[in-house]
Enzyme design. Structure first.
Site, short mmCIF file in Angstrom:
data_model
loop_
_atom_site.label_atom_id
_atom_site.label_comp_id
_atom_site.label_asym_id
_atom_site.label_seq_id
_atom_site.Cartn_x
_atom_site.Cartn_y
_atom_site.Cartn_z
N PHE A 27 1.11 -1.08 0.22
CA PHE A 27 -0.05 0.32 -0.25
C PHE A 27 0.80 0.91 0.31
O PHE A 27 1.76 1.15 0.48
CB PHE A 27 -0.56 0.03 1.34
N CYS A 33 -6.83 15.49 1.30
CA CYS A 33 -7.31 15.04 0.16
C CYS A 33 -7.82 15.85 0.12
O CYS A 33 -8.59 17.55 0.69
CB CYS A 33 -8.45 13.88 0.89
N CYS A 37 -14.42 13.74 4.26
CA CYS A 37 -15.52 12.61 4.46
C CYS A 37 -15.84 12.56 5.96
O CYS A 37 -14.99 12.56 6.16
CB CYS A 37 -15.26 11.43 3.42
N CYS A 40 -13.81 9.23 7.14
CA CYS A 40 -12.95 8.80 6.74
C CYS A 40 -11.78 8.04 8.36
O CYS A 40 -11.93 9.28 8.99
CB CYS A 40 -12.20 10.49 6.29
N ASP A 41 -10.96 7.94 8.22
CA ASP A 41 -10.27 6.79 9.24
C ASP A 41 -8.49 7.07 8.67
O ASP A 41 -7.84 6.49 9.68
CB ASP A 41 -10.59 5.43 9.27
N THR A 42 -8.48 8.12 8.03
CA THR A 42 -6.59 8.60 7.18
C THR A 42 -6.38 9.22 7.75
O THR A 42 -7.28 10.38 8.41
CB THR A 42 -6.65 8.45 5.89
N GLU A 96 -7.17 3.21 -5.59
CA GLU A 96 -8.76 3.67 -5.13
C GLU A 96 -8.81 5.44 -5.18
O GLU A 96 -7.77 5.93 -4.10
CB GLU A 96 -8.41 3.20 -3.36
N HIS A 190 -10.20 -6.14 7.03
CA HIS A 190 -9.25 -5.57 7.75
C HIS A 190 -9.71 -5.15 9.22
O HIS A 190 -8.87 -5.10 9.97
CB HIS A 190 -8.28 -4.27 6.90
#
Length: 196
Positions: A27, A33, A37, A40-42, A96, A190
């Site tokens: 990855f 970004c 959102c 969002c989990d980043t 993605e 995951h």
């Protein structure tokens, strides 16, 4: 053409969602970004500027048959030269994306996950992808994407962080797929397995 790329992290795991679930992959997570959102989990607070050669070297330290360009929104950074350099490692290159940016044509597999149901100015510019992955809350209508040409249509229940709400959303997604069999149910494995 970018000489450096904003990279959040590069790591090796198995793909946890979509049609490539379970396949080992490297990855390459880009930082930043163009959307915000609510689910969002980043973490976008950290990033390293990396050259193309540094990214390829980091990818080459891992096994796996796929490289997955993710984010954030990788479409803000990815160019054809980086994709070509990564392809020279012998792997398939997947991305993605929220679909708001045009992408290089040499990407092998595009997963489009539109977010215009959740964010302003998020209408996808992409009209074709290999995988259309819609985050489903039970309130958004996946048929709004019927015009997008996709080999696979995946309905992914939104993770709200609330177990009861998640169960309700997953049941609604299950029922939607039964009523609309062109869609398949996609779970975030995951998170089920508690791995990266």
């Amino acid at each position: 053409m970018a000489t450096t790329y904003r990279i959040n992290e590069i790591f090796y795991s198995v793909q946890g969602e979509g049609v490539h679930t379970g396949i080992p992959a490297v990855f390459v997570r880009f930082s930043g970004c163009n959307l915000r959102c609510p689910f969002c989990d980043t973490n976008h607070s950290t990033a390293s500027e990396m050259t193309r050669d540094e990214i390829v070297a980091a990818v080459n330290r891992h096994k796996g048959t796929l490289v997955i360009l993710t984010g954030g929104e990788p479409g803000l950074w990815v160019d054809a030269e980086l994709v070509e350099a990564l392809k020279e490692t012998g792997r398939r290159i997947c991305i993605e994306t929220n679909g708001t940016c045009h992408l290089p044509e040499n990407i092998d597999f595009v997963t489009l996950s539109p977010k215009d149901a959740f964010c302003e100015k998020a209408t996808p510019v992409l009209e074709k992808c290999e995988e259309l992955k819609v985050v489903f809350t039970g309130d958004n209508d996946p048929s709004r994407y019927d015009s997008i040409d996709a080999a696979y249509r995946v309905l992914q229940p939104c993770d709200t962080g609330d177990i009861k709400e998640n169960r309700k959303i997953t049941e609604a997604a299950f029922d939607y797929c039964l009523a609309h069999p062109q869609w398949r149910l996609g779970l975030q494995m995951h998170k089920v397995l508690n791995v990266r």
